[in-house]
Design an enzyme around this catalytic site. Structure first.
Site, mmCIF file in Angstrom:
data_model
loop_
_atom_site.group_PDB
_atom_site.id
_atom_site.type_symbol
_atom_site.label_atom_id
_atom_site.label_comp_id
_atom_site.label_asym_id
_atom_site.label_seq_id
_atom_site.Cartn_x
_atom_site.Cartn_y
_atom_site.Cartn_z
ATOM 1 N N CYS A 29 61.946 -0.581 -7.382
ATOM 2 C CA CYS A 29 61.973 -0.628 -8.799
ATOM 3 C C CYS A 29 62.977 -1.817 -9.298
ATOM 4 C CB CYS A 29 62.904 0.551 -9.204
ATOM 5 S SG CYS A 29 61.575 1.819 -9.414
ATOM 6 N N THR A 68 56.689 1.681 -15.666
ATOM 7 C CA THR A 68 57.621 0.869 -16.204
ATOM 8 C C THR A 68 56.890 -0.424 -16.704
ATOM 9 O OG1 THR A 68 59.200 1.521 -14.842
ATOM 10 C CG2 THR A 68 59.586 -0.743 -15.708
ATOM 11 N N PHE A 104 77.202 3.720 -8.862
ATOM 12 C CA PHE A 104 76.609 2.398 -8.407
ATOM 13 C C PHE A 104 77.796 1.437 -8.327
ATOM 14 C CE2 PHE A 104 71.923 2.570 -8.604
ATOM 15 C CZ PHE A 104 71.888 4.018 -8.461
ATOM 16 N N LYS A 161 62.075 -5.368 -8.568
ATOM 17 C CA LYS A 161 60.949 -6.135 -9.758
ATOM 18 C C LYS A 161 60.995 -5.831 -11.075
ATOM 19 C CE LYS A 161 57.684 -2.285 -10.211
ATOM 20 N NZ LYS A 161 56.965 -1.937 -11.055
ATOM 21 N N GLY A 220 67.487 -2.809 -2.957
ATOM 22 C CA GLY A 220 66.161 -2.786 -2.614
ATOM 23 C C GLY A 220 65.360 -1.920 -3.448
ATOM 24 N N GLU A 229 60.442 6.820 -17.241
ATOM 25 C CA GLU A 229 60.709 7.547 -16.383
ATOM 26 C C GLU A 229 62.026 7.026 -15.449
ATOM 27 O OE1 GLU A 229 59.757 11.035 -15.885
ATOM 28 O OE2 GLU A 229 61.523 10.519 -14.767
HETATM 29 C C1 UDX Z 1 65.986 3.202 -8.980
HETATM 30 C C2 UDX Z 1 66.698 3.831 -10.212
HETATM 31 O O1 UDX Z 1 67.937 4.652 -9.747
HETATM 32 C C3 UDX Z 1 65.831 4.883 -10.878
HETATM 33 O O2 UDX Z 1 66.539 5.289 -12.157
HETATM 34 C C4 UDX Z 1 64.627 4.196 -11.402
HETATM 35 O O3 UDX Z 1 63.634 5.126 -11.970
HETATM 36 C C5 UDX Z 1 63.964 3.671 -9.929
HETATM 37 O O4 UDX Z 1 64.902 2.698 -9.320
HETATM 38 P P1 UDX Z 1 65.581 4.016 -6.482
HETATM 39 O O5 UDX Z 1 64.971 2.737 -6.217
HETATM 40 O O6 UDX Z 1 64.958 5.174 -5.862
HETATM 41 O O7 UDX Z 1 65.880 4.293 -7.967
HETATM 42 O O8 UDX Z 1 67.007 3.883 -5.820
HETATM 43 P P2 UDX Z 1 68.460 3.955 -6.266
HETATM 44 O O9 UDX Z 1 69.034 5.046 -5.298
HETATM 45 O O10 UDX Z 1 68.784 3.553 -7.518
HETATM 46 O O11 UDX Z 1 69.045 2.712 -5.330
HETATM 47 C C6 UDX Z 1 68.461 1.427 -5.512
HETATM 48 C C7 UDX Z 1 68.911 0.443 -4.368
HETATM 49 O O12 UDX Z 1 70.450 -0.045 -4.674
HETATM 50 C C8 UDX Z 1 69.172 0.896 -3.126
HETATM 51 O O13 UDX Z 1 68.805 -0.247 -2.246
HETATM 52 C C9 UDX Z 1 70.541 1.573 -2.613
HETATM 53 O O14 UDX Z 1 70.938 1.311 -1.225
HETATM 54 C C10 UDX Z 1 71.264 0.308 -3.731
HETATM 55 N N1 UDX Z 1 72.656 0.775 -3.923
HETATM 56 C C11 UDX Z 1 72.719 1.837 -4.986
HETATM 57 C C12 UDX Z 1 73.724 0.129 -3.740
HETATM 58 O O15 UDX Z 1 73.493 -0.950 -3.102
HETATM 59 N N2 UDX Z 1 74.954 0.598 -4.343
HETATM 60 C C13 UDX Z 1 74.953 1.695 -5.255
HETATM 61 O O16 UDX Z 1 76.115 1.908 -5.608
HETATM 62 C C14 UDX Z 1 73.800 2.244 -5.634
#
Ligand code: UDX
Length: 469
Positions: free
Chosen positions: A283, A124, A272, A286, A280, A154
């Site tokens: 990704c 990224t 979401f 940051k 947290g 990605e």
């Molecule tokens: C994320 C993006 O989804 C992905 O497309 C990108 O490439 C990298 O960052 P990831 O960090 O693996 O992926 O986690 P993700 O499942 O998206 O969740 C991120 C954070 O948001 C987690 O702390 C999760 O608990 C929180 N979250 C997610 C919520 O609090 N509420 C939601 O509805 C969804």
């Protein structure tokens, strides 16, 4: 059947390793490069280094055959048509992305580049990175006709990264030359043509021969912005529902009903919109900061992103206030904590809101017994055991004699607890759930005082009955 293409992937971290084995699964010949010799040796020996579904299987299938691991970037450059840069882009002190690893890789590629190659940004990176990479190559003596720089972001999520790679919602290719666009289209042809999904023993997922993923061709800069804008938008969605959940708490409404009502609007969508203790991971925090920094550098007011960050940070403090609201004083209280990873199904604790909350509670004078199914070892490295913090062997041990039990990560096993055992283990039957894993009325029936996010607090049914008499 599409033609196998020789590919180099630079960086064997999350994105690089997953991309390397998935390209091999698609039929390509891959060399994965890392400058860490120990990592390369471990991968050659079959150690996946990260906890990710299907990775051991694919690595076992292609290791030292269709995927080779090496420290020699020069050899990999010479042998490949496309070189994917998937090295780290950590957050600098100022909040923007530190691109020094990307620059170092570009300079090293330049030394071995004698025939046409496509250099692909997979990490990224902020908009304009493609131009900096081009400049670095030219400054190191490479003729402009010998390369193109393409952005191919990605979108994989930790825990489901392999499935996300092979069954993507979309493949974004930002290319300013037809020649480079063609190389990338050929690389992804097994997916976009649907051929991959016809094969036996494939990694399962949403895409199929009749519904293959679309490939979106854009300018390089647009693709760079798509990645940052997508992550920032998802983070915004989470902060939005968290702010709504606070409103629900203040009015005794139920955020789950509100989220369902919003999500049924196809323009909004249901995903979401899960409220909690804030986002947290490696990704979102940051990338929101980096996107804000890009806007600042370009003189664009995107203070909406500052609000997204502010809500996210406040959400953790609100959770601590919620614990206080249930227990009165925090000093000297004994708490069981379930969950340390930033989300369920991972051992990753980077920017984990659970760990921030543990730190805040320790600072308030609580003592904590914490349990996580996978992330304990990593947490111990940043928060060692002491007289206020111990790591429990399971959820019931964490609950033992605690004044309350806190749920901080959405692991499935925390949604399937034996509540009778938990109730017996706790000193007081109080559960404070930062992930809304339980139905409040069922918790009240089970004899708990149950506080969650954006939903009314409930108390044990029998207490209400006795107080009504
Ligand atoms: C994320 C993006 O989804 C992905 O497309 C990108 O490439 C990298 O960052 P990831 O960090 O693996 O992926 O986690 P993700 O499942 O998206 O969740 C991120 C954070 O948001 C987690 O702390 C999760 O608990 C929180 N979250 C997610 C919520 O609090 N509420 C939601 O509805 C969804």
């Amino acid at each position: 059947m599409s033609k196998p293409i020789p590919i180099a992937v630079v960086g064997s971290g999350y994105v690089g390793l997953v991309a390397a084995v998935c390209f091999a699964e698609m039929g390509h010949q891959v060399i994965c490069v890392d400058n860490d010799e120990r990592k390369v040796a471990a991968l050659q020996a079959g150690d996946t280094l990260i906890h990710e579904q299907y990775l051991p299987e694919l690595l076992g299938r292609y290791r030292n055959d269709r995927v080779r691991f090496t420290t020699d970037l020069g050899e990999a450059t010479r042998a490949s048509d496309a070189i994917f840069i998937a090295v780290g882009t950590p957050q600098s002190e100022a909040g923007d992305a530190d691109l020094s690893y990307v620059e170092a890789v570009a300079c090293e590629i330049a030394r071995s580049l004698t025939t046409y190659k496509v250099i692909v940004e997979k990490s990224t990176v902020p908009v304009y990175t493609n131009e900096w990479i081009s400049r670095a190559l030219e400054r190191n003596g490479v003729d402009r006709t010998l390369f193109d720089v393409v952005s191919n972001p990605e979108f994989l999520r930790e825990g489901t990264a392999v499935g996300d790679f092979l069954h993507p919602d979309r493949i974004v290719v930002g290319a300013d030359s037809e020649r480079a666009a063609k190389v990338l289209s050929d690389i992804y042809a097994p997916l976009t043509s649907g051929d991959y999904y016809e094969r036996e023993g494939i990694i399962p997922g949403m895409c199929s021969t009749s519904e293959p993923p679309p490939l979106l061709l854009t300018s390089t800069k647009s693709a760079e912005i798509i990645k940052h804008a997508s992550n920032a938008f998802l983070a915004l969605k989470i902060s939005f529902i968290n702010a709504v959940s606070n409103l629900c708490e203040a009015t005794n409404a139920n955020v789950e009903q509100v989220a369902r009502g919003m999500g049924l609007d196809s323009r909004i969508g249901p995903k979401f919109l899960r409220p909690g203790i804030g986002y947290g991971g490696s990704c979102f925090p940051k990338d929101v900061a980096a996107f804000r920094a890009v806007a600042d550098q370009l003189g664009i007011d995107f203070s909406l992103l500052t609000e997204v960050e502010k809500i996210n940070s406040l959400q953790k403090k609100r959770f601590v206030s919620k614990v206080r609201s249930a227990l009165w004083n925090l000093r000297g209280k004994k708490l069981g904590v379930l969950g340390l990873a930033f989300k369920g199904d991972t051992d990753d604790i980077r920017e984990s809101p659970a760990i921030d909350i543990v730190r805040l509670l320790l600072a308030e004078g609580c003592s904590i017994a914490a349990f996580d199914p996978a992330a304990t070892e990593r947490t111990q490295q940043v928060l060692p055991t002491d007289n206020k913090l111990r790591y429990a062997t399971d959820a019931y041990d964490a609950a033992g004699d605690a004044d309350a039990l806190l749920i901080l990560t959405d692991w499935q096993e925390f949604a399937d607890l034996d509540l009778r055992r938990i109730n017996q283990a706790l000193r007081y039957p109080i559960i404070i759930d930062g992930r809304n894993l339980y139905d409040p009325s069922a918790m009240s029936d089970q004899g708990f005082t149950y506080l969650s996010v954006g939903r009314p607090v409930v108390h044990p049914v029998r207490d209400l009955a006795s107080s009504a008499v």
